[in-house]
Design an enzyme around this catalytic site. Structure first.
Site, short mmCIF file in Angstrom:
data_model
loop_
_atom_site.label_atom_id
_atom_site.label_comp_id
_atom_site.label_asym_id
_atom_site.label_seq_id
_atom_site.Cartn_x
_atom_site.Cartn_y
_atom_site.Cartn_z
N HIS A 59 -60.27 44.99 -33.28
CA HIS A 59 -61.66 44.52 -33.41
C HIS A 59 -62.25 45.05 -34.71
O HIS A 59 -62.84 46.12 -34.76
CB HIS A 59 -62.49 44.98 -32.22
CG HIS A 59 -63.82 44.28 -32.12
ND1 HIS A 59 -64.37 43.89 -30.92
CD2 HIS A 59 -64.71 43.89 -33.06
CE1 HIS A 59 -65.53 43.30 -31.13
NE2 HIS A 59 -65.76 43.29 -32.44
N HIS A 61 -64.33 43.77 -38.50
CA HIS A 61 -65.05 42.75 -39.27
C HIS A 61 -64.77 42.99 -40.75
O HIS A 61 -65.19 44.00 -41.31
CB HIS A 61 -66.55 42.82 -39.00
CG HIS A 61 -66.92 42.59 -37.57
ND1 HIS A 61 -67.22 41.33 -37.08
CD2 HIS A 61 -67.00 43.44 -36.52
CE1 HIS A 61 -67.49 41.43 -35.78
NE2 HIS A 61 -67.35 42.69 -35.43
N LEU A 62 -64.06 42.05 -41.38
CA LEU A 62 -63.74 42.17 -42.81
C LEU A 62 -64.69 41.38 -43.69
O LEU A 62 -64.65 41.50 -44.92
CB LEU A 62 -62.29 41.72 -43.06
CG LEU A 62 -61.21 42.61 -42.45
CD1 LEU A 62 -59.83 42.07 -42.76
CD2 LEU A 62 -61.34 44.05 -42.93
N ASN A 93 -66.39 35.90 -37.54
CA ASN A 93 -67.78 35.61 -37.91
C ASN A 93 -67.94 35.66 -39.42
O ASN A 93 -68.70 36.43 -39.99
CB ASN A 93 -68.75 36.58 -37.21
CG ASN A 93 -68.50 38.03 -37.56
OD1 ASN A 93 -67.39 38.42 -37.91
ND2 ASN A 93 -69.54 38.84 -37.47
N ASN A 277 -74.34 46.49 -31.60
CA ASN A 277 -74.35 45.58 -30.45
C ASN A 277 -72.94 45.49 -29.87
O ASN A 277 -72.03 45.04 -30.57
CB ASN A 277 -74.84 44.20 -30.87
CG ASN A 277 -75.14 43.31 -29.68
OD1 ASN A 277 -75.21 43.77 -28.55
ND2 ASN A 277 -75.32 42.03 -29.93
N ASP A 304 -64.61 48.22 -33.75
CA ASP A 304 -65.69 47.27 -34.05
C ASP A 304 -66.30 47.59 -35.41
O ASP A 304 -67.52 47.59 -35.59
CB ASP A 304 -66.76 47.28 -32.96
CG ASP A 304 -67.76 46.13 -33.08
OD1 ASP A 304 -67.49 45.20 -33.86
OD2 ASP A 304 -68.80 46.16 -32.40
N PHE A 322 -77.13 44.56 -36.63
CA PHE A 322 -76.35 45.40 -35.75
C PHE A 322 -75.04 45.81 -36.42
O PHE A 322 -74.45 45.03 -37.18
CB PHE A 322 -76.00 44.66 -34.46
CG PHE A 322 -77.16 44.33 -33.57
CD1 PHE A 322 -77.71 45.31 -32.74
CD2 PHE A 322 -77.70 43.05 -33.53
CE1 PHE A 322 -78.77 45.01 -31.89
CE2 PHE A 322 -78.75 42.74 -32.69
CZ PHE A 322 -79.29 43.72 -31.86
N GLY A 323 -74.55 47.02 -36.13
CA GLY A 323 -73.19 47.37 -36.52
C GLY A 323 -73.06 48.62 -37.36
O GLY A 323 -73.97 48.99 -38.12
#
Length: 428
Positions: A59, A61-62, A93, A277, A304, A322-323
């Site tokens: 999980h 995000h790149l 995303n 989130n 994440d 978020f993040g």
């Protein structure tokens, strides 16, 4: 280059640590044993550091394509290698979304061109992640989709989710879900609890997540699909997954380091670096997550990793995205606060970051064995230092753990037999 790693500490078949040498030829481990002879291998002195299978994070995000100001495949994979990861799965995303054979082909080409380690791309369940039109899952899988998820938005239509699950089951693929019932989010920025009440901020209730998981596990049972829950965060969610597993439903779940380590009581005022989130929940939720990991309800740990710019995160608790980032700090945080304190064993932590995620998705990674891939992480269990975001290789510096003193830092990472990270800097 062929390598001979000398004097490495490794878990044997009995779960005990012993000192051995490892030979790497090409991209494979060719020998493991004591005092191995060296003919033409480059020697790497492990000096007693623990050798683990390369970490696996399903999980991440790149941000590329479309969000290169936050992160790129190049910077994200370098950060991953520094954190000891050799396999990561990239969430969809991005802009454009990988929701067609063409966009997925372009993404895979970029990964091949600029990635330092293995990147498994997720594809979206629905067109542009809108939840309105199901994508051609079969074509996406043929073009390299690792699994299917709409990631940051839960699929709101039960009918759409059931159809997706049936199609995924037919092609032996997994459905992965960010679980939120949109009618219950209430425009929340944090958990609905004591912190939201104290600061008069709209909160996201725990039931928002749990009710979606409850719906989905029943749909997964009907469809006969492998269903995976992203970043589980509440005690009610843990209970639902536990009951589903007891019923024989093929469900797995992950938990993040930050949800294991923090709860709403730890948020020091309106600091957006503590905004993610799902949000940091209550103390009882955090305790339930630890218990769920220990009893097998939760299958593995995933970061994440979600980088944002400093400008974006400076917009305040209610407006900031978020993040948080997590690739470069996951292992030392968990080792320091759970292994050193006796809550987890070292072997448990290694398994939750290597073999367990691989097993959940039938991946041939996360193991150390002769003939296996030479994906290795060397960990200095004695080195202690503070987390310093300015030293991150990720573009994102958004972490709530800045300044935390941690022990147990990855010192070198080999991917497919190549040294892609060494303590002195990136080698790939």
């Amino acid at each position: 280059m062929n390598w001979l790693i000398r004097n490495a500490s490794i878990f044997n078949e009995n779960g005990e640590l012993e000192t051995i040498d490892l030979k790497i030829q090409g991209n494979k481990i060719t020998a493991m044993g004591s005092n191995l002879e060296n003919a033409d291998h480059q020697e790497f002195q492990a000096e007693g550091r623990l050798v683990s299978p390369g970490f696996v994070d399903l999980h991440v995000h790149l941000r590329e394509p479309g969000g290169e100001h936050k992160e790129t495949i190049e910077t994200g994979t370098k950060a991953a290698a520094k954190g000891g990861f050799t396999t990561i799965a990239a969430m969809p995303n991005t802009r454009p979304v990988p929701d067609s054979a063409e966009t997925l082909q372009c993404l895979n080409a970029r990964i091949t061109e600029t990635g330092s380690i293995r990147v498994l791309p997720y594809a979206a369940i629905t067109e542009r992640q809108t939840g309105k039109k199901l994508n051609d899952l079969s074509a996406l899988k043929k073009n390299g989709a690792f699994a299917f998820t709409d990631d940051g938005v839960g699929v709101q239509s039960a009918g759409m989710m059931l159809e997706a699950m049936k199609e995924a089951a037919a092609i032996d693929a997994s459905i992965v879900a960010h679980c939120e019932e949109n009618t219950l989010i209430n425009k929340g920025s944090v958990h609905e609890g004591t912190f939201s009440e104290k600061h008069d901020i709209a909160g996201i209730p725990s039931v928002c997540e749990a009710v979606h998981i409850a719906r989905d596990v029943l749909l997964a049972e009907a469809a006969g699909v492998h269903y995976h829950v992203c970043h589980i965060s509440t005690k009610e969610s843990v209970r639902v997954v536990r009951d589903a597993k007891k019923a024989g439903i093929n469900v797995t779940a992950e938990v993040t380091p930050h949800h294991l380590l923090l709860c709403e009581d730890d948020i020091p005022g309106l600091d957006p670096n503590f905004k993610m989130n799902p949000p940091l929940r209550g103390k009882q939720d955090r305790e339930a997550l630890v218990e769920g990991l220990l009893d097998g309800t939760i299958d593995f740990i995933a970061t994440d990793h979600a980088p944002h710019t400093e400008a974006e995160k400076s917009e305040g608790m209610q407006l900031a995205p978020f993040g948080i980032v997590g690739l470069e700090t996951a292992f030392p945080l968990l080792y320091t606060h759970f292994v050193e304190k006796g809550t987890f064993t070292l072997k448990q932590l290694i398994d939750w970051m290597t073999s367990k995620p691989s097993t959940a998705f039938n991946l041939p990674f996360g193991r150390l064995e002769v003939g296996g891939d030479a994906d290795l992480t060397l960990i200095d269990l004695k080195r202690r230092q503070a987390i310093e975001p300015r030293g991150f290789l990720s573009k994102g510096k958004n972490t709530p753990f800045s300044g935390w003193e941690c022990t147990g830092w990855p010192a070198a990472t080999f991917y497919q037999g190549s040294l892609v990270w060494n303590e002195g800097g990136h080698e790939g």
